[in-house]
Design a protein around this motif. Structure first.
Motif, PDB file in Angstrom:
ATOM      1  N   GLY A   8     104.207  39.651 -14.372  1.00  0.00           N
ATOM      2  CA  GLY A   8     103.173  38.621 -14.308  1.00  0.00           C
ATOM      3  C   GLY A   8     103.279  37.833 -13.016  1.00  0.00           C
ATOM      4  N   GLY A  10     101.438  35.447 -11.712  1.00  0.00           N
ATOM      5  CA  GLY A  10     100.519  34.303 -11.763  1.00  0.00           C
ATOM      6  C   GLY A  10     101.189  33.087 -11.149  1.00  0.00           C
ATOM      7  N   THR A  11     100.899  31.914 -11.718  1.00  0.00           N
ATOM      8  CA  THR A  11     101.433  30.665 -11.162  1.00  0.00           C
ATOM      9  C   THR A  11     102.961  30.699 -11.108  1.00  0.00           C
ATOM     10  N   VAL A  12     103.593  30.929 -12.257  1.00  0.00           N
ATOM     11  CA  VAL A  12     105.056  30.862 -12.307  1.00  0.00           C
ATOM     12  C   VAL A  12     105.686  32.087 -11.636  1.00  0.00           C
ATOM     13  N   ASP A  42     101.840  43.536 -12.613  1.00  0.00           N
ATOM     14  CA  ASP A  42     100.646  42.741 -12.926  1.00  0.00           C
ATOM     15  C   ASP A  42      99.498  43.691 -13.212  1.00  0.00           C
ATOM     16  N   ARG A  44      96.555  43.256 -11.883  1.00  0.00           N
ATOM     17  CA  ARG A  44      95.745  43.331 -10.657  1.00  0.00           C
ATOM     18  C   ARG A  44      96.585  43.731  -9.456  1.00  0.00           C
ATOM     19  N   THR A  74     107.078  36.333 -16.955  1.00  0.00           N
ATOM     20  CA  THR A  74     106.232  35.164 -16.698  1.00  0.00           C
ATOM     21  C   THR A  74     104.756  35.542 -16.901  1.00  0.00           C
ATOM     22  N   MET A  75     104.534  36.424 -17.907  1.00  0.00           N
ATOM     23  CA  MET A  75     103.151  36.820 -18.223  1.00  0.00           C
ATOM     24  C   MET A  75     102.536  35.839 -19.206  1.00  0.00           C
ATOM     25  N   GLY A  76     103.368  35.360 -20.148  1.00  0.00           N
ATOM     26  CA  GLY A  76     102.878  34.487 -21.211  1.00  0.00           C
ATOM     27  C   GLY A  76     102.322  35.288 -22.374  1.00  0.00           C
ATOM     28  N   PRO A  80     101.791  41.930 -24.349  1.00  0.00           N
ATOM     29  CA  PRO A  80     102.936  42.823 -24.522  1.00  0.00           C
ATOM     30  C   PRO A  80     104.291  42.185 -24.178  1.00  0.00           C
ATOM     31  N   SER A  98     109.621  31.991 -19.094  1.00  0.00           N
ATOM     32  CA  SER A  98     109.024  30.658 -19.193  1.00  0.00           C
ATOM     33  C   SER A  98     108.068  30.603 -20.383  1.00  0.00           C
ATOM     34  N   ASN A  99     108.082  31.651 -21.200  1.00  0.00           N
ATOM     35  CA  ASN A  99     107.070  31.852 -22.240  1.00  0.00           C
ATOM     36  C   ASN A  99     107.486  31.212 -23.567  1.00  0.00           C
ATOM     37  N   LYS A 100     107.111  29.913 -23.734  1.00  0.00           N
ATOM     38  CA  LYS A 100     107.553  29.196 -24.955  1.00  0.00           C
ATOM     39  C   LYS A 100     106.971  29.787 -26.227  1.00  0.00           C
ATOM     40  N   ALA A 297     105.911  20.946 -15.552  1.00  0.00           N
ATOM     41  CA  ALA A 297     105.122  22.149 -15.264  1.00  0.00           C
ATOM     42  C   ALA A 297     104.926  22.242 -13.762  1.00  0.00           C
ATOM     43  N   GLY A 298     104.152  23.256 -13.360  1.00  0.00           N
ATOM     44  CA  GLY A 298     103.882  23.450 -11.931  1.00  0.00           C
ATOM     45  C   GLY A 298     104.620  24.675 -11.419  1.00  0.00           C
ATOM     46  N   THR A 302     108.688  24.997 -12.288  1.00  0.00           N
ATOM     47  CA  THR A 302     108.942  25.948 -13.380  1.00  0.00           C
ATOM     48  C   THR A 302     109.699  27.168 -12.857  1.00  0.00           C
TER      49      THR A 302
HETATM   50  N1  LIG Z   1     102.032  27.168 -15.180  1.00  0.00           N
HETATM   51  C1  LIG Z   1     103.017  26.337 -15.508  1.00  0.00           C
HETATM   52  O1  LIG Z   1     103.205  25.279 -14.891  1.00  0.00           O
HETATM   53  C2  LIG Z   1     103.961  26.702 -16.631  1.00  0.00           C
HETATM   54  C3  LIG Z   1     105.019  25.821 -16.948  1.00  0.00           C
HETATM   55  C4  LIG Z   1     105.929  26.176 -17.948  1.00  0.00           C
HETATM   56  C5  LIG Z   1     105.752  27.347 -18.640  1.00  0.00           C
HETATM   57  N2  LIG Z   1     104.689  28.160 -18.352  1.00  0.00           N
HETATM   58  C6  LIG Z   1     104.556  29.401 -19.115  1.00  0.00           C
HETATM   59  O2  LIG Z   1     104.791  30.496 -18.232  1.00  0.00           O
HETATM   60  C7  LIG Z   1     103.987  31.628 -18.626  1.00  0.00           C
HETATM   61  C8  LIG Z   1     103.123  32.050 -17.443  1.00  0.00           C
HETATM   62  O3  LIG Z   1     102.291  30.966 -17.091  1.00  0.00           O
HETATM   63  P1  LIG Z   1     101.399  30.979 -15.745  1.00  0.00           P
HETATM   64  O4  LIG Z   1     100.808  29.601 -15.649  1.00  0.00           O
HETATM   65  O5  LIG Z   1     102.158  31.532 -14.616  1.00  0.00           O
HETATM   66  O6  LIG Z   1     100.242  31.989 -16.198  1.00  0.00           O
HETATM   67  P2  LIG Z   1      99.240  32.795 -15.240  1.00  0.00           P
HETATM   68  O7  LIG Z   1      99.039  32.075 -13.962  1.00  0.00           O
HETATM   69  O8  LIG Z   1      98.047  33.125 -16.080  1.00  0.00           O
HETATM   70  O9  LIG Z   1     100.056  34.132 -14.915  1.00  0.00           O
HETATM   71  C9  LIG Z   1     100.231  35.188 -15.788  1.00  0.00           C
HETATM   72  C10 LIG Z   1     100.147  36.469 -14.986  1.00  0.00           C
HETATM   73  O10 LIG Z   1     100.505  37.549 -15.828  1.00  0.00           O
HETATM   74  C11 LIG Z   1      99.542  38.577 -15.663  1.00  0.00           C
HETATM   75  N3  LIG Z   1      99.481  39.387 -16.882  1.00  0.00           N
HETATM   76  C12 LIG Z   1      98.950  39.054 -18.073  1.00  0.00           C
HETATM   77  N4  LIG Z   1      99.073  40.072 -18.945  1.00  0.00           N
HETATM   78  C13 LIG Z   1      99.691  41.077 -18.281  1.00  0.00           C
HETATM   79  C14 LIG Z   1     100.097  42.399 -18.614  1.00  0.00           C
HETATM   80  N5  LIG Z   1      99.864  42.887 -19.823  1.00  0.00           N
HETATM   81  N6  LIG Z   1     100.719  43.139 -17.687  1.00  0.00           N
HETATM   82  C15 LIG Z   1     100.940  42.638 -16.455  1.00  0.00           C
HETATM   83  N7  LIG Z   1     100.580  41.407 -16.062  1.00  0.00           N
HETATM   84  C16 LIG Z   1      99.967  40.622 -16.969  1.00  0.00           C
HETATM   85  C17 LIG Z   1      98.244  37.839 -15.411  1.00  0.00           C
HETATM   86  O11 LIG Z   1      97.291  38.676 -14.857  1.00  0.00           O
HETATM   87  P3  LIG Z   1      95.704  38.292 -14.994  1.00  0.00           P
HETATM   88  O12 LIG Z   1      95.532  36.990 -14.286  1.00  0.00           O
HETATM   89  O13 LIG Z   1      95.025  39.420 -14.345  1.00  0.00           O
HETATM   90  O14 LIG Z   1      95.435  38.161 -16.460  1.00  0.00           O
HETATM   91  C18 LIG Z   1      98.722  36.734 -14.464  1.00  0.00           C
HETATM   92  O15 LIG Z   1      98.758  37.179 -13.133  1.00  0.00           O
HETATM   93  C19 LIG Z   1     103.213  31.150 -19.848  1.00  0.00           C
HETATM   94  O16 LIG Z   1     103.921  31.489 -21.005  1.00  0.00           O
HETATM   95  C20 LIG Z   1     103.188  29.636 -19.698  1.00  0.00           C
HETATM   96  O17 LIG Z   1     103.051  28.962 -20.938  1.00  0.00           O
HETATM   97  C21 LIG Z   1     103.812  27.873 -17.349  1.00  0.00           C
END
Ligand SMILES: NC(=O)c1ccc[n+]([C@@H]2O[C@H](COP(=O)([O-])OP(=O)(O)OC[C@H]3O[C@@H](n4cnc5c(N)ncnc54)[C@H](OP(=O)(O)O)[C@@H]3O)[C@@H](O)[C@H]2O)c1
Length: 405
Positions: A8, A10-12, A42, A44, A74-76, A80, A98-100, A297-298, A302
């Motif tokens: 994953g 994404g942000t984290v 990922d 993408r 860090t997919m959340g 899967p 980071s996936n609570k 967060a952030g 994170t």
């Molecule tokens: N953001 C924060 O500040 C923060 C803080 C603490 C905890 N968290 C936790 O950390 C986790 C990730 O958060 P995030 O904010 O980084 O989320 P995010 O930006 O949505 O990143 C998730 C990434 O995983 C990819 N993904 C999703 N399903 C997938 C799969 N089946 N195979 C491969 N890649 C996949 C997504 O691709 P697509 O975009 O193409 O779907 C995206 O690039 C979550 O559990 C969240 O609760 C986040």
């Protein structure tokens, strides 16, 4: 070099990759050979991104590479992520997450799989973002009987409530602002209805007791019904309204957990935790009060917590870093028996009836429109008692618990 993969981007996940490169010199002070992100999984591609050449879309590439020692999930979400985590641990690959949502739902099971396969499942970033909280509880407080953990566990709702308090804007306006700043998701339900904070207090309560506290069993209220008038009254009482996760063990063994808005007095340190910051109080029977404060967060806060776990795993390859959390479910005491004082706001037409029912109360005077009614604070009473009085009154405009007596 220790080879790892990030699931994953994404942000984290992107924060993890950038932090490992950017702070490699610091990491080498703990792991002399260094750590290298060999794969990024990922859905993408990321054309133009310097890490794009490491992206794969096939998880099997990572699982089949015998060099991979650590994976960051860090997919959340549940799937899967659950299947991928399980498969990695079964191969002896440590997983840091980071996936609570996944930790709250499957934490003890994944910890046991890790222990059986001489690797580790670590989740520092799942609660409190960048705040070191899980490791202090697991490593520094093992000798303590922890009797309570409570705090502000969701930065989005804390931002919304800070704006309602400071700028006097409505919940809807503050939520919109939070979304525009990227603090709240387009679908904000998990944050504003308290589910995110509830998962986090479930994880912390489980670590506090060493057993499983199921988040489905925890009474959970959000902040969407809090109004500007409530903040005006709160200020008049020298208090702030905060969404808290609260977990406490009484001496007689009763164990209460809940997520709800609370009124917090100005002399409590949580009163001054504002904007997207989190603050968590832990009370141990020997160490007394501890407070953990920081960005909940952030991207980089994170990622910092995730990478701290990666470093720990890299220093313990072939060994399990243990965590006291087994899957025996711990029963939560009846929340209706828990005792609080309550702030109550009622229709002016019902004020006389309320006086009869509640007896001795403390009235609060504030400059609010007539429609917002009148307000008072009750004496200490069990939740079931206040609910039956509210029912007898035919409802109230607001009822918020006070954190302190
Ligand atoms: N953001 C924060 O500040 C923060 C803080 C603490 C905890 N968290 C936790 O950390 C986790 C990730 O958060 P995030 O904010 O980084 O989320 P995010 O930006 O949505 O990143 C998730 C990434 O995983 C990819 N993904 C999703 N399903 C997938 C799969 N089946 N195979 C491969 N890649 C996949 C997504 O691709 P697509 O975009 O193409 O779907 C995206 O690039 C979550 O559990 C969240 O609760 C986040």
């Amino acid at each position: 070099m220790i080879q790892m993969a990030v699931l994953g981007f994404g942000t984290v996940g992107s924060g993890v990759v950038e932090l490992i490169d950017g702070n490699q010199d610091m990491i080498r002070r703990s792991v002399a050979e260094g750590i290298y992100v060999k794969y990024i999984l990922d859905l993408r591609d990321f054309p133009g991104n310097p890490y794009n050449e490491r992206v794969t879309h096939d998880y099997q590439d990572i699982l089949d590479d015998p060099e991979i020692a650590v994976i960051c999930e860090t997919m959340g979400g549940r799937e899967p992520a659950y299947t991928f985590t399980k498969k990695a641990l079964e191969r002896g690959i440590s997983v840091c997450t980071s996936n609570k949502e996944l930790v709250a739902a499957h934490g003890p099971e994944l910890l046991q799989i890790a222990a059986r396969h001489n690797c580790s499942y670590m989740f520092e970033a799942s609660v409190g973002g960048g705040i070191p909280l899980i490791r202090p509880i697991n490593a520094c407080l093992t000798q303590e009987k922890i009797t309570s953990i409570f705090g502000i566990l969701n930065g989005t709702t804390n931002y919304i409530m800070t704006r309602m308090e400071k700028a006097g804007i409505s919940f809807d306006a503050a939520l919109k602002e939070a979304q525009e700043r990227g603090y709240a998701e387009r679908n904000p339900e998990a944050d504003v209805e308290g589910h995110d904070a509830c998962r986090k207090i479930a994880i912390l309560s489980s670590l506090m007791c060493g057993k499983t506290v199921r988040y489905e069993d925890i009474p959970c209220e959000g902040i969407s019904k809090i109004t500007v008038a409530d903040f005006i009254y709160a200020r008049k009482m020298n208090m702030a309204i905060k969404l808290l996760g609260v977990s406490r063990r009484e001496e007689d063994g009763r164990f209460y957990v809940r997520t709800a808005p609370f009124l917090v007095r100005a002399d409590h340190p949580l009163h001054s935790v504002q904007d997207v910051f989190n603050g968590v109080f832990v009370h141990g029977n020997m160490v007394d009060d501890l407070m953990f404060y920081g960005r909940g967060a952030g991207k980089f806060p994170t990622a910092s917590a995730v990478v701290s776990d990666v470093v720990e795993c890299a220093r313990n390859i072939g060994r399990n870093i243990s965590c006291r959390w087994d899957n025996e479910v711990l029963a939560i005491s009846d929340p209706l028996e828990e005792v609080f004082r309550y702030f109550i706001r009622i229709d002016s037409a019902r004020a006389a009836a309320a006086k009869e029912l509640f007896g001795k109360v403390t009235y609060v005077e504030a400059d609010v429109p007539e429609d917002d009614g009148e307000a008072f604070v009750t004496g200490r009473m069990a939740e079931k008692e206040v609910l039956s009085k509210i029912e007898a009154l035919g409802g109230v405009k607001q009822c918020i618990r006070l954190l302190q007596d």
